[in-house]
Design a protein around this motif. Structure first.
Motif, PDB file in Angstrom:
ATOM      1  N   ALA A   1       0.843  -1.197   0.000  1.00 55.78           N
ATOM      2  CA  ALA A   1       0.000   0.000   0.000  1.00 55.78           C
ATOM      3  C   ALA A   1       0.878   1.248   0.000  1.00 55.78           C
ATOM      4  O   ALA A   1       2.078   1.199   0.284  1.00 55.78           O
ATOM      5  CB  ALA A   1      -0.927  -0.011   1.207  1.00 55.78           C
ATOM      6  N   THR A   2       0.273   2.397  -0.308  1.00 59.93           N
ATOM      7  CA  THR A   2       1.022   3.642  -0.432  1.00 59.93           C
ATOM      8  C   THR A   2       1.135   4.364   0.902  1.00 59.93           C
ATOM      9  O   THR A   2       0.120   4.619   1.565  1.00 59.93           O
ATOM     10  CB  THR A   2       0.354   4.575  -1.455  1.00 59.93           C
ATOM     11  N   ALA A   3       2.367   4.688   1.284  1.00 63.82           N
ATOM     12  CA  ALA A   3       2.634   5.525   2.450  1.00 63.82           C
ATOM     13  C   ALA A   3       3.119   6.877   1.943  1.00 63.82           C
ATOM     14  O   ALA A   3       4.084   6.950   1.181  1.00 63.82           O
ATOM     15  CB  ALA A   3       3.689   4.888   3.347  1.00 63.82           C
ATOM     16  N   GLY A   4       2.445   7.948   2.365  1.00 58.05           N
ATOM     17  CA  GLY A   4       2.776   9.275   1.861  1.00 58.05           C
ATOM     18  C   GLY A   4       1.634   9.807   1.026  1.00 58.05           C
ATOM     19  O   GLY A   4       0.477   9.394   1.170  1.00 58.05           O
ATOM     20  N   THR A   5       1.948  10.718   0.123  1.00 54.54           N
ATOM     21  CA  THR A   5       0.919  11.321  -0.731  1.00 54.54           C
ATOM     22  C   THR A   5       1.426  11.419  -2.160  1.00 54.54           C
ATOM     23  O   THR A   5       2.634  11.397  -2.416  1.00 54.54           O
ATOM     24  CB  THR A   5       0.557  12.743  -0.247  1.00 54.54           C
ATOM     25  N   THR A   6       0.496  11.525  -3.096  1.00 56.45           N
ATOM     26  CA  THR A   6       0.838  11.793  -4.494  1.00 56.45           C
ATOM     27  C   THR A   6      -0.068  12.918  -4.986  1.00 56.45           C
ATOM     28  O   THR A   6      -1.215  13.048  -4.551  1.00 56.45           O
ATOM     29  CB  THR A   6       0.645  10.552  -5.390  1.00 56.45           C
ATOM     30  N   GLY A   7       0.478  13.753  -5.872  1.00 59.33           N
ATOM     31  CA  GLY A   7      -0.294  14.841  -6.451  1.00 59.33           C
ATOM     32  C   GLY A   7      -0.472  16.037  -5.540  1.00 59.33           C
ATOM     33  O   GLY A   7      -1.233  16.955  -5.852  1.00 59.33           O
ATOM     34  N   LYS A   8       0.206  16.061  -4.390  1.00 62.53           N
ATOM     35  CA  LYS A   8       0.058  17.169  -3.441  1.00 62.53           C
ATOM     36  C   LYS A   8       1.345  17.959  -3.231  1.00 62.53           C
ATOM     37  O   LYS A   8       1.385  18.894  -2.435  1.00 62.53           O
ATOM     38  CB  LYS A   8      -0.455  16.631  -2.103  1.00 62.53           C
ATOM     39  N   LYS A   9       2.418  17.527  -3.881  1.00 64.40           N
ATOM     40  CA  LYS A   9       3.714  18.216  -3.800  1.00 64.40           C
ATOM     41  C   LYS A   9       4.238  18.298  -2.366  1.00 64.40           C
ATOM     42  O   LYS A   9       4.854  19.293  -1.963  1.00 64.40           O
ATOM     43  CB  LYS A   9       3.625  19.611  -4.421  1.00 64.40           C
ATOM     44  N   LEU A  10       4.007  17.249  -1.608  1.00 64.83           N
ATOM     45  CA  LEU A  10       4.465  17.202  -0.219  1.00 64.83           C
ATOM     46  C   LEU A  10       5.626  16.217  -0.083  1.00 64.83           C
ATOM     47  O   LEU A  10       5.576  15.116  -0.613  1.00 64.83           O
ATOM     48  CB  LEU A  10       3.321  16.776   0.704  1.00 64.83           C
ATOM     49  N   ARG A  11       6.629  16.620   0.640  1.00 63.56           N
ATOM     50  CA  ARG A  11       7.818  15.791   0.792  1.00 63.56           C
ATOM     51  C   ARG A  11       7.644  14.779   1.918  1.00 63.56           C
ATOM     52  O   ARG A  11       7.015  15.045   2.942  1.00 63.56           O
ATOM     53  CB  ARG A  11       9.056  16.651   1.084  1.00 63.56           C
ATOM     54  N   VAL A  12       8.212  13.589   1.722  1.00 67.22           N
ATOM     55  CA  VAL A  12       8.419  12.649   2.826  1.00 67.22           C
ATOM     56  C   VAL A  12       9.672  13.093   3.568  1.00 67.22           C
ATOM     57  O   VAL A  12      10.706  13.368   2.949  1.00 67.22           O
ATOM     58  CB  VAL A  12       8.582  11.208   2.308  1.00 67.22           C
ATOM     59  N   GLU A  13       9.584  13.157   4.885  1.00 65.69           N
ATOM     60  CA  GLU A  13      10.715  13.622   5.684  1.00 65.69           C
ATOM     61  C   GLU A  13      11.376  12.488   6.484  1.00 65.69           C
ATOM     62  O   GLU A  13      12.550  12.594   6.853  1.00 65.69           O
ATOM     63  CB  GLU A  13      10.246  14.721   6.639  1.00 65.69           C
ATOM     64  N   ALA A  14      10.637  11.431   6.712  1.00 62.17           N
ATOM     65  CA  ALA A  14      11.183  10.286   7.454  1.00 62.17           C
ATOM     66  C   ALA A  14      10.272   9.081   7.237  1.00 62.17           C
ATOM     67  O   ALA A  14       9.115   9.218   6.831  1.00 62.17           O
ATOM     68  CB  ALA A  14      11.293  10.603   8.950  1.00 62.17           C
ATOM     69  N   ILE A  15      10.804   7.890   7.519  1.00 62.95           N
ATOM     70  CA  ILE A  15      10.018   6.655   7.415  1.00 62.95           C
ATOM     71  C   ILE A  15      10.312   5.744   8.603  1.00 62.95           C
ATOM     72  O   ILE A  15      11.367   5.830   9.232  1.00 62.95           O
ATOM     73  CB  ILE A  15      10.290   5.888   6.102  1.00 62.95           C
ATOM     74  N   LYS A  16       9.343   4.871   8.897  1.00 63.77           N
ATOM     75  CA  LYS A  16       9.520   3.794   9.863  1.00 63.77           C
ATOM     76  C   LYS A  16       9.015   2.517   9.204  1.00 63.77           C
ATOM     77  O   LYS A  16       7.956   2.518   8.574  1.00 63.77           O
ATOM     78  CB  LYS A  16       8.735   4.069  11.153  1.00 63.77           C
ATOM     79  N   VAL A  17       9.764   1.427   9.367  1.00 64.13           N
ATOM     80  CA  VAL A  17       9.409   0.153   8.728  1.00 64.13           C
ATOM     81  C   VAL A  17       9.585  -0.967   9.750  1.00 64.13           C
ATOM     82  O   VAL A  17      10.570  -0.988  10.482  1.00 64.13           O
ATOM     83  CB  VAL A  17      10.304  -0.128   7.495  1.00 64.13           C
ATOM     84  N   LYS A  18       8.627  -1.895   9.784  1.00 61.23           N
ATOM     85  CA  LYS A  18       8.780  -3.052  10.659  1.00 61.23           C
ATOM     86  C   LYS A  18       8.078  -4.260  10.065  1.00 61.23           C
ATOM     87  O   LYS A  18       7.188  -4.143   9.217  1.00 61.23           O
ATOM     88  CB  LYS A  18       8.255  -2.756  12.062  1.00 61.23           C
ATOM     89  N   LEU A  19       8.493  -5.448  10.512  1.00 63.34           N
ATOM     90  CA  LEU A  19       7.924  -6.706  10.048  1.00 63.34           C
ATOM     91  C   LEU A  19       6.817  -7.153  10.994  1.00 63.34           C
ATOM     92  O   LEU A  19       6.763  -6.738  12.151  1.00 63.34           O
ATOM     93  CB  LEU A  19       9.012  -7.775   9.959  1.00 63.34           C
ATOM     94  N   THR A  20       5.945  -8.022  10.492  1.00 64.87           N
ATOM     95  CA  THR A  20       4.842  -8.528  11.289  1.00 64.87           C
ATOM     96  C   THR A  20       4.814 -10.056  11.261  1.00 64.87           C
ATOM     97  O   THR A  20       5.450 -10.685  10.415  1.00 64.87           O
ATOM     98  CB  THR A  20       3.498  -7.989  10.764  1.00 64.87           C
ATOM     99  N   GLY A  21       4.048 -10.639  12.179  1.00 68.97           N
ATOM    100  CA  GLY A  21       3.873 -12.087  12.200  1.00 68.97           C
ATOM    101  C   GLY A  21       5.171 -12.834  12.467  1.00 68.97           C
ATOM    102  O   GLY A  21       6.128 -12.295  13.037  1.00 68.97           O
ATOM    103  N   ASP A  22       5.213 -14.090  12.029  1.00 74.06           N
ATOM    104  CA  ASP A  22       6.402 -14.910  12.245  1.00 74.06           C
ATOM    105  C   ASP A  22       7.625 -14.357  11.529  1.00 74.06           C
ATOM    106  O   ASP A  22       8.759 -14.600  11.952  1.00 74.06           O
ATOM    107  CB  ASP A  22       6.149 -16.344  11.764  1.00 74.06           C
ATOM    108  N   LEU A  23       7.407 -13.628  10.459  1.00 76.59           N
ATOM    109  CA  LEU A  23       8.537 -13.046   9.734  1.00 76.59           C
ATOM    110  C   LEU A  23       9.389 -12.186  10.662  1.00 76.59           C
ATOM    111  O   LEU A  23      10.623 -12.173  10.556  1.00 76.59           O
ATOM    112  CB  LEU A  23       8.016 -12.204   8.564  1.00 76.59           C
ATOM    113  N   ALA A  24       8.745 -11.494  11.604  1.00 77.73           N
ATOM    114  CA  ALA A  24       9.477 -10.649  12.547  1.00 77.73           C
ATOM    115  C   ALA A  24      10.288 -11.468  13.547  1.00 77.73           C
ATOM    116  O   ALA A  24      11.211 -10.944  14.177  1.00 77.73           O
ATOM    117  CB  ALA A  24       8.499  -9.741  13.292  1.00 77.73           C
ATOM    118  N   ASN A  25       9.949 -12.744  13.701  1.00 79.34           N
ATOM    119  CA  ASN A  25      10.705 -13.599  14.626  1.00 79.34           C
ATOM    120  C   ASN A  25      12.007 -14.105  14.014  1.00 79.34           C
ATOM    121  O   ASN A  25      12.920 -14.515  14.741  1.00 79.34           O
ATOM    122  CB  ASN A  25       9.850 -14.799  15.041  1.00 79.34           C
ATOM    123  N   TYR A  26      12.079 -14.100  12.690  1.00 79.88           N
ATOM    124  CA  TYR A  26      13.228 -14.704  12.017  1.00 79.88           C
ATOM    125  C   TYR A  26      14.045 -13.732  11.176  1.00 79.88           C
ATOM    126  O   TYR A  26      15.142 -14.078  10.732  1.00 79.88           O
ATOM    127  CB  TYR A  26      12.744 -15.856  11.133  1.00 79.88           C
TER     128      TYR A  26
END
Length: 320
Positions: A108-133
């Motif tokens: 899915a899309t994080a941020g905006t499109t068509g609004k001329k707004l900058r992304v300044e930072a991001i956070k990313v993490k895993l979920t479920g069993d994938l996060a265990n390994y």
């Protein structure tokens, strides 16, 4: 790879329980799936000022976005592919005039499109069993600062409150340090199990003319015993990591299964007039070939995760 190693490895390089960790090819007569498809890969793309969305998803540490062009990243999409482990990936963008946006997941899309707004930072993490390994590492290229240090598992990459644009990002999955990978362990046990139960597999593994005739007449009950043992021949496949990089892969035989299995095999063949020394010599030679084959094929397989390995970084416990 040396052809004799490849032939032994892909048909079943050891009754001792180590089949090739094979990257399958169209011409190879093998059982199962390409082992690399069990290793999850992270893919991502950026929506960039004046450019829009990238044409395709990038993966495993490749730069998404631009550097040196003073163009803002406006949105991101991130997903995990090839995973035999349940779970996914979730991420959030800190956007100009809006602050932290809600987490979104799996492309899915994080941020905006068509609004001329900058992304300044991001956070990313895993979920479920994938996060265990696995851990997810990521870095942002920031206006006036360049590449910031890599962070992981939900930490902030970029800046907030400084009005600085993110211009590019890199994302990579890294196996957790010293944690057995269940997908690979299950795969290798399944691969061995499928091949050990066949007369042709046993003959190819031991590759000894004295043993061939005895194996050709092996009873169904003895074949079943061998196949059952093979189901749990591996106890673990572990990655050793440091600072977000894999430094070693350790493959371990389940000695509680292998030792009785070897004894049973010796007994089976002794009943056919084959001496224990002949059987042991055949197993030793098969294991020698296995060490070469495993190294080559694991090196190929881990490339799907952007991991660089050499043979010295692969340990076959109990076989070194």
């Amino acid at each position: 790879m040396n052809q004799k190693y490849k032939m032994l490895g892909l048909s079943l390089v050891a009754v001792a329980g180590l089949t090739a960790f094979g990257v399958k090819t169209a011409s190879a007569n093998t059982v199962g799936t390409d082992v690399s498809t069990l290793l999850p890969a992270v893919q991502y793309k950026s929506h960039v000022q004046n450019i829009g969305w990238g044409k395709s998803f990038l993966s495993n540490g490749t730069i998404s976005g631009t550097t040196g062009k003073k163009l803002r990243t406006e949105a991101l999409q991130i997903k995990v592919t090839n995973s035999a482990i349940t779970g996914g990936i979730t991420y959030s963008a800190h956007v100009q005039n809006k602050g932290w946006m809600p987490y979104v997941s799996n492309g899915a899309t994080a941020g905006t499109t068509g609004k001329k707004l900058r992304v300044e930072a991001i956070k990313v993490k895993l979920t479920g069993d994938l996060a265990n390994y696995y851990d997810v590492y990521y870095s942002a290229h920031v206006q006036n600062k360049g590449w910031m240090p890599s962070v992981s598992n939900g930490a902030v990459a970029g800046t907030t409150g400084k009005k600085l644009r993110v211009e590019a990002v890199k994302v990579q999955l890294v196996p957790k340090n010293n944690v057995s990978n269940p997908a690979l362990t299950k795969y290798f046990n399944s691969e061995v199990s499928q091949e050990l139960g066949t007369t042709a597999g046993l003959i190819a593994a031991l590759n000894n003319s004295t043993i061939n005739d005895a194996l050709a007449n092996l009873s169904d009950s003895n074949k079943a015993t061998i196949k059952e043992a093979a189901n749990n021949m591996f106890s673990e496949v572990k990655f050793t990591t440091s600072a977000g990089k894999v430094t070693k892969v350790s493959v371990k035989l389940n000695q509680g299964v292998y030792d009785p299995f070897r004894t049973k095999l010796v007994t089976m063949l002794a009943d056919k007039g084959v001496s224990e020394s002949v059987v042991q010599d055949a197993i030793d030679k098969a294991l020698t070939f296995t060490k070469y084959t495993v190294s080559d094929e694991l090196i190929n397989a881990t490339k799907t995760e952007g991991i660089t390995l050499n043979s010295g970084q692969i340990s076959l416990d109990k076989l070194n």
